[in-house]
Design an enzyme around this catalytic site. Structure first.
Site, PDB file in Angstrom:
ATOM      1  N   ILE A 179       0.898  -1.162   0.000  1.00 41.18           N
ATOM      2  CA  ILE A 179       0.000   0.000   0.000  1.00 41.18           C
ATOM      3  C   ILE A 179       0.929   1.202   0.000  1.00 41.18           C
ATOM      4  CG2 ILE A 179      -0.192  -0.106   2.542  1.00 41.18           C
ATOM      5  CD1 ILE A 179      -2.960   1.159   2.340  1.00 41.18           C
ATOM      6  N   SER A 180       0.675   2.150  -0.885  1.00 43.00           N
ATOM      7  CA  SER A 180       1.595   3.275  -1.055  1.00 43.00           C
ATOM      8  C   SER A 180       1.616   4.163   0.181  1.00 43.00           C
ATOM      9  CB  SER A 180       1.189   4.110  -2.265  1.00 43.00           C
ATOM     10  OG  SER A 180       1.111   3.291  -3.412  1.00 43.00           O
ATOM     11  N   GLN A 181       2.736   4.865   0.336  1.00 42.62           N
ATOM     12  CA  GLN A 181       2.919   5.830   1.424  1.00 42.62           C
ATOM     13  C   GLN A 181       1.855   6.942   1.290  1.00 42.62           C
ATOM     14  OE1 GLN A 181       6.656   7.714   0.789  1.00 42.62           O
ATOM     15  NE2 GLN A 181       6.401   9.149   2.491  1.00 42.62           N
TER      16      GLN A 181
END
Ligand code: SAH
Length: 222
Positions: free
Chosen positions: A69-71
């Protein structure tokens, strides 16, 4: 989408979520609609239980199948670059559904999100999570997103959340006039966020922040 309630995540999490939004503001995210959305989407619902206490840290987290899951900062930045002050955004195409967090952020800002994921199990989990959250304006597709979604083109916006070496021209062609595409672009050791604005048959490119994304891959997996 309902605002994450104290009952769902506890007041400590709600506080850390609001602290994250303050951090994003301090880091230069200025679009209030994007910040409001980040304050409302319950990121902890998109990760497994053992990681939920870390959901409001500004960091990427594993979601299985070697994906992340992206930052939050990068989600906010890409969303801001994509929206670009426009209101009434109709259709957005997302390549790389992953856990569906970026999808949820987009879904509260546009009329409909068309999202494509090459790994079937991730797509199904994302679909379930988004449905549980009451997010219904999303169309899902299990496919290699390299060729976009020709039957639903043109799009006002396209976002790629895995890194191609260079953005496929086939995707740029699915942008409507005045549309924007945002993607991490470049090989494993040198990716940057790239934004492409379509003006008629011209494609104006801008490159900004260095980033690290999983690579955009060909084909599909179950
Ligand atoms: N936006 C996601 C980020 C997930 S990581 C989130 O917030 O969770 C990137 C995702 O892109 C992975 O799930 C990966 O499987 C997917 N992906 C990589 N190449 C792809 C392709 N060619 N077509 C569709 N999805 C792809």
């Amino acid at each position: 989408m309902s605002v994450a309630s104290g009952r769902e995540i506890g007041f400590t999490s709600r506080r850390t979520q609001l602290r994250l939004v303050s951090q994003l503001r301090a880091q230069g995210i200025s679009d209030e609609t994007v910040l409001t959305t980040i304050a409302q989407v319950p990121r902890h619902r998109f990760v497994e239980e053992a990681l939920q206490s870390r959901a409001y840290e500004d960091t990427a987290l594993p979601i299985g199948r070697q994906q992340t899951i992206s930052q939050p900062y990068i989600v906010a930045l890409m969303t801001q670059q994509l929206v670009d002050g426009r209101t009434d955004l109709g259709k957005v195409l997302e390549i790389g559904t992953g856990c569906g967090y970026q999808t949820a952020v987009l879904a509260s800002l546009v009329n409909r999100v068309y999202t494509i994921e090459r790994i079937g199990s991730l797509l199904e989990t994302a679909r379930q999570t988004l449905q549980n959250l009451g997010v219904y304006n999303v169309s899902y597709r299990h496919a290699d997103g390299t060729n976009g979604w020709p039957g639903r083109a043109p799009f006002d916006s396209i976002i790629i959340t895995a890194a191609p070496d260079t953005v496929p021209q086939g995707l740029l062609d699915q942008l409507g006039d005045g549309g924007r595409l945002v993607a991490p672009e470049g090989g494993r050791f040198g990716q940057h966020l790239t934004r492409v604005v379509r003006q008629g048959q011209r494609f104006r490119r801008e490159t900004s922040t260095p980033v690290i994304f999983v690579p955009m891959l060909l084909g599909t997996e179950e």
